[in-house]
Design a protein around this motif. Structure first.
Motif, PDB file in Angstrom:
ATOM      1  N   PHE A 103       2.995   6.364  -5.367  1.00  0.00           N
ATOM      2  CA  PHE A 103       2.632   6.500  -6.848  1.00  0.00           C
ATOM      3  C   PHE A 103       1.627   7.611  -6.921  1.00  0.00           C
ATOM      4  N   ALA A 104       0.492   7.181  -6.174  1.00  0.00           N
ATOM      5  CA  ALA A 104      -0.665   8.255  -6.276  1.00  0.00           C
ATOM      6  C   ALA A 104      -0.299   9.518  -6.082  1.00  0.00           C
ATOM      7  N   ASP A 105       0.789   9.856  -4.806  1.00  0.00           N
ATOM      8  CA  ASP A 105       1.005  11.164  -4.548  1.00  0.00           C
ATOM      9  C   ASP A 105       1.958  11.600  -5.667  1.00  0.00           C
TER      10      ASP A 105
ATOM     11  N   SER B 155       7.034   2.485 -25.293  1.00  0.00           N
ATOM     12  CA  SER B 155       6.371   1.127 -25.277  1.00  0.00           C
ATOM     13  C   SER B 155       5.311   1.085 -26.444  1.00  0.00           C
ATOM     14  N   ASP B 156       4.867  -0.190 -26.761  1.00  0.00           N
ATOM     15  CA  ASP B 156       3.915  -0.331 -27.685  1.00  0.00           C
ATOM     16  C   ASP B 156       2.967  -1.608 -27.143  1.00  0.00           C
ATOM     17  N   LYS B 157       1.695  -1.297 -27.575  1.00  0.00           N
ATOM     18  CA  LYS B 157       0.864  -2.419 -27.275  1.00  0.00           C
ATOM     19  C   LYS B 157       0.735  -2.699 -26.057  1.00  0.00           C
ATOM     20  N   VAL B 158       0.461  -1.686 -25.164  1.00  0.00           N
ATOM     21  CA  VAL B 158       0.433  -1.864 -23.554  1.00  0.00           C
ATOM     22  C   VAL B 158      -0.877  -2.436 -23.141  1.00  0.00           C
ATOM     23  N   ARG B 159      -1.098  -3.480 -22.219  1.00  0.00           N
ATOM     24  CA  ARG B 159      -2.371  -4.064 -21.823  1.00  0.00           C
ATOM     25  C   ARG B 159      -2.249  -4.291 -20.628  1.00  0.00           C
ATOM     26  N   PHE B 160      -3.394  -4.217 -19.613  1.00  0.00           N
ATOM     27  CA  PHE B 160      -3.267  -4.510 -18.218  1.00  0.00           C
ATOM     28  C   PHE B 160      -4.548  -5.611 -18.199  1.00  0.00           C
ATOM     29  N   PRO B 161      -4.108  -7.073 -18.493  1.00  0.00           N
ATOM     30  CA  PRO B 161      -5.273  -7.846 -18.171  1.00  0.00           C
ATOM     31  C   PRO B 161      -5.975  -8.248 -16.945  1.00  0.00           C
ATOM     32  N   ALA B 162      -5.039  -7.864 -15.981  1.00  0.00           N
ATOM     33  CA  ALA B 162      -5.670  -8.466 -14.629  1.00  0.00           C
ATOM     34  C   ALA B 162      -4.984  -7.247 -13.581  1.00  0.00           C
ATOM     35  N   PRO B 163      -5.932  -7.187 -12.863  1.00  0.00           N
ATOM     36  CA  PRO B 163      -5.642  -6.132 -11.648  1.00  0.00           C
ATOM     37  C   PRO B 163      -4.452  -6.740 -10.680  1.00  0.00           C
ATOM     38  N   VAL B 164      -3.849  -5.751 -10.086  1.00  0.00           N
ATOM     39  CA  VAL B 164      -2.796  -6.107  -8.973  1.00  0.00           C
ATOM     40  C   VAL B 164      -3.196  -5.834  -7.805  1.00  0.00           C
ATOM     41  N   PRO B 165      -3.979  -6.645  -6.786  1.00  0.00           N
ATOM     42  CA  PRO B 165      -4.262  -6.451  -5.474  1.00  0.00           C
ATOM     43  C   PRO B 165      -3.164  -5.911  -4.802  1.00  0.00           C
ATOM     44  N   VAL B 166      -3.119  -5.264  -3.645  1.00  0.00           N
ATOM     45  CA  VAL B 166      -2.324  -4.913  -2.610  1.00  0.00           C
ATOM     46  C   VAL B 166      -1.829  -6.258  -2.002  1.00  0.00           C
TER      47      VAL B 166
ATOM     48  N   GLN C 263       0.934  -1.126  -0.017  1.00  0.00           N
ATOM     49  CA  GLN C 263       0.065   0.017   0.089  1.00  0.00           C
ATOM     50  C   GLN C 263       0.612   1.113  -0.012  1.00  0.00           C
ATOM     51  N   GLU C 264       2.098   1.011   0.571  1.00  0.00           N
ATOM     52  CA  GLU C 264       2.901   2.370   0.764  1.00  0.00           C
ATOM     53  C   GLU C 264       3.390   2.519  -0.765  1.00  0.00           C
TER      54      GLU C 264
ATOM     55  N   HIS D  50      -7.390   2.534  -5.340  1.00  0.00           N
ATOM     56  CA  HIS D  50      -6.141   2.594  -5.379  1.00  0.00           C
ATOM     57  C   HIS D  50      -5.625   3.078  -3.651  1.00  0.00           C
ATOM     58  N   VAL D  51      -6.314   4.162  -3.100  1.00  0.00           N
ATOM     59  CA  VAL D  51      -5.647   4.597  -2.007  1.00  0.00           C
ATOM     60  C   VAL D  51      -6.700   4.527  -0.689  1.00  0.00           C
ATOM     61  N   ASP D  52      -7.842   3.829  -0.889  1.00  0.00           N
ATOM     62  CA  ASP D  52      -9.099   3.878   0.266  1.00  0.00           C
ATOM     63  C   ASP D  52      -9.255   2.464   0.680  1.00  0.00           C
ATOM     64  N   PRO D  53      -8.252   1.777   1.422  1.00  0.00           N
ATOM     65  CA  PRO D  53      -8.328   0.272   1.821  1.00  0.00           C
ATOM     66  C   PRO D  53      -9.911   0.131   2.299  1.00  0.00           C
TER      67      PRO D  53
END
Length: 150
Positions: A34-36, A91-102, A28-29, A45-48
């Motif tokens: 990154f959010a900051d 970068s080319d063809k950037v994809r985010f297929p799955a979320p990354v949980p804390v 979370q840190e 992202h920032v409110d657990p």
């Protein structure tokens, strides 16, 4: 870690999957920092507390946080020597297929896909897949391009 000494060794390895880096925990840190840095304070992202009741059951990393980690993740896989500078070209063809949980751990796998010799050095394209430990889909798939200056 795979070591390459110059363009001929790289060129001979185009098309190869060269390896994986180590696992990095997404805390979370790290997400908050990154959010900051970016000003992206979306609750997911920032409110657990709120995110616990959301679609993923916890906060998740920004996709661009995962993307921004490519230099350090790839550095654990590739050691390219013989150049005065290595420049992130894009970068080319950037994809985010799955979320990354804390609390997840991620690592990069790298495949060398193209090398274009240039007057000042070369442009190397790699296919980078960021895996989530225990996940069935990658967090990120991208073609990362670096300019290697002679």
């Amino acid at each position: 870690m795979r070591v390459f000494e110059g363009l001929d060794q790289i060129e001979a390895s185009i098309g190869e999957h060269v390896g994986y880096g180590s696992w990095w925990e997404i805390t979370q840190e790290r997400i908050d920092a990154f959010a900051d840095a970016t000003g992206d304070h979306q609750w997911i992202h920032v409110d657990p507390e709120r995110a616990a009741a959301g679609p993923y059951g916890a906060t998740i990393a920004h996709g661009y946080l995962t993307l921004s980690m490519l230099p350090v993740l790839v550095e654990e896989v590739l050691d390219i020597r013989g150049f005065s500078a290595m420049i992130n070209y894009g970068s080319d063809k950037v994809r985010f297929p799955a979320p990354v949980p804390v609390g997840s751990r991620v690592r990069a796998g790298v495949e060398l896909t193209a090398l274009a010799r240039k007057p000042a050095g070369a442009q190397l394209t790699t296919l980078v897949t960021v895996e989530i430990e225990g996940g069935d889909r990658p967090a990120l798939v991208a073609e990362a391009i670096r300019l290697m200056v002679g």
